[in-house]
Design a protein around this motif. Sequence first.
Motif, PDB file in Angstrom:
ATOM      1  N   ALA A  52      12.083   2.836  10.471  1.00 37.57           N
ATOM      2  CA  ALA A  52      11.179   1.798   9.970  1.00 37.57           C
ATOM      3  C   ALA A  52      11.045   1.869   8.456  1.00 37.57           C
ATOM      4  CB  ALA A  52       9.806   1.929  10.630  1.00 37.57           C
ATOM      5  N   GLN A  53      10.954   3.079   7.918  1.00 36.31           N
ATOM      6  CA  GLN A  53      10.855   3.232   6.465  1.00 36.31           C
ATOM      7  C   GLN A  53      12.124   2.747   5.787  1.00 36.31           C
ATOM      8  OE1 GLN A  53       9.901   7.462   6.494  1.00 36.31           O
ATOM      9  NE2 GLN A  53       7.858   7.042   5.676  1.00 36.31           N
ATOM     10  N   VAL A  54      13.278   3.042   6.387  1.00 40.53           N
ATOM     11  CA  VAL A  54      14.545   2.602   5.804  1.00 40.53           C
ATOM     12  C   VAL A  54      14.614   1.075   5.787  1.00 40.53           C
ATOM     13  CG1 VAL A  54      17.051   2.544   6.154  1.00 40.53           C
ATOM     14  CG2 VAL A  54      15.798   4.704   6.405  1.00 40.53           C
ATOM     15  N   ARG A  55      14.232   0.464   6.884  1.00 43.61           N
ATOM     16  CA  ARG A  55      14.257  -1.006   6.919  1.00 43.61           C
ATOM     17  C   ARG A  55      13.331  -1.607   5.871  1.00 43.61           C
ATOM     18  NH1 ARG A  55      14.773   0.103  12.590  1.00 43.61           N
ATOM     19  NH2 ARG A  55      12.503   0.112  12.840  1.00 43.61           N
ATOM     20  N   GLU A  56      12.151  -1.008   5.691  1.00 54.80           N
ATOM     21  CA  GLU A  56      11.219  -1.514   4.685  1.00 54.80           C
ATOM     22  C   GLU A  56      11.752  -1.286   3.273  1.00 54.80           C
ATOM     23  OE1 GLU A  56       7.849  -3.138   2.817  1.00 54.80           O
ATOM     24  OE2 GLU A  56       8.780  -3.398   4.782  1.00 54.80           O
ATOM     25  N   ASP A  57      12.383  -0.122   3.045  1.00 52.84           N
ATOM     26  CA  ASP A  57      12.982   0.140   1.733  1.00 52.84           C
ATOM     27  C   ASP A  57      14.017  -0.926   1.382  1.00 52.84           C
ATOM     28  OD1 ASP A  57      11.488   2.449   1.403  1.00 52.84           O
ATOM     29  OD2 ASP A  57      13.083   3.791   2.097  1.00 52.84           O
TER      30      ASP A  57
END
Length: 332
Positions: A52-57
């Motif tokens: 999820a953090q990667v997608r948001e980044d």
Amino acid sequence: MLRTPVCGVLGIEVPIVQGPLGGPWQQSMRLAAAVGNAGALGSVPTTLRTPAQVREDVRRLRDLTDRPFALNMTRRPFDPEVFEAVIAEAPPVFSFALGEPDGLVPRVHQAGAVFVQQVTTVEQAVRAAEAGVDVISAQGTEAGGFCGDVSTMALVPQVVDAVHPVPVLASGGVADGRGIAAALALGAQGVNIGTRFLASAECGVSDDWKAAIVSAASQDAVKVEFVDHILPPPTEGGYTTVPRSLRTRFVEEGNAGPEEAAARADALRGEVMTSMRDGTAHELIPLTGQTAGLVHDVAPAAELVHRLIAEAEATLRALAGLASAHGEGGPG
């Protein structure tokens, strides 16, 4: 404007790649965007981040730039769920470090991404080329973070010879235009730069870390010999490497007493991971390369890209002039 063939492979204007600078803490998408908008390749780390953090980044980065960028993964550790998230984002470039690219290259190519593989030995470079990677980054021991034992000066030309015609980037020991010119002379087609971009206005690390880089000498960047007691170990296929960090009391005490560090491994690992998440990692292990001795200011990333290229072009012109003058004055 200085341009080499690898620029076409990576979709960039100048042969500079910003090394990924992060973990649970993040370098900030502003850095990768600023580097990309200046014509170089910005990179985004994914180590110890969630899907999820990667997608948001990536979403935030794409809001800031339409230029190519790299998503980076490592085998210290390797998270299959994060890899699936990375592939789903279809980054223009996928960069991989600290381990073999086994089985990953076809998936990356199917996603339409260029595969950049970091290596620290000639043997690793040959295996990466045989696996079908598109670009190899040969990282010398001068580099910050996890690095090998061979210097950039010795490693790069050997890798260039061993993997030709795969393009090679020089990594470690480069922080100004003279370093770029030297890398080109060694046969590399570009450079991967980390420490110089740590000390940039957009980088999300603490101002104290940036100030420490500016004031440090090269000999202040030392290997963290007790690393296996404080950071997650490599997963299967991972390379044996030791990170380089600026000296701190934590680093000095751990290096001086590895047996005690081993006995306190769980506590130390928890302390380090907490520091990475709360923004105080620089107080324990500020991962930094020996090029700290070449960094004298904190500047905007775009300014750094333009400065690096201008210095490299000036150095190459000066060398051409020197060679011309020597040829004219030599024996006839």
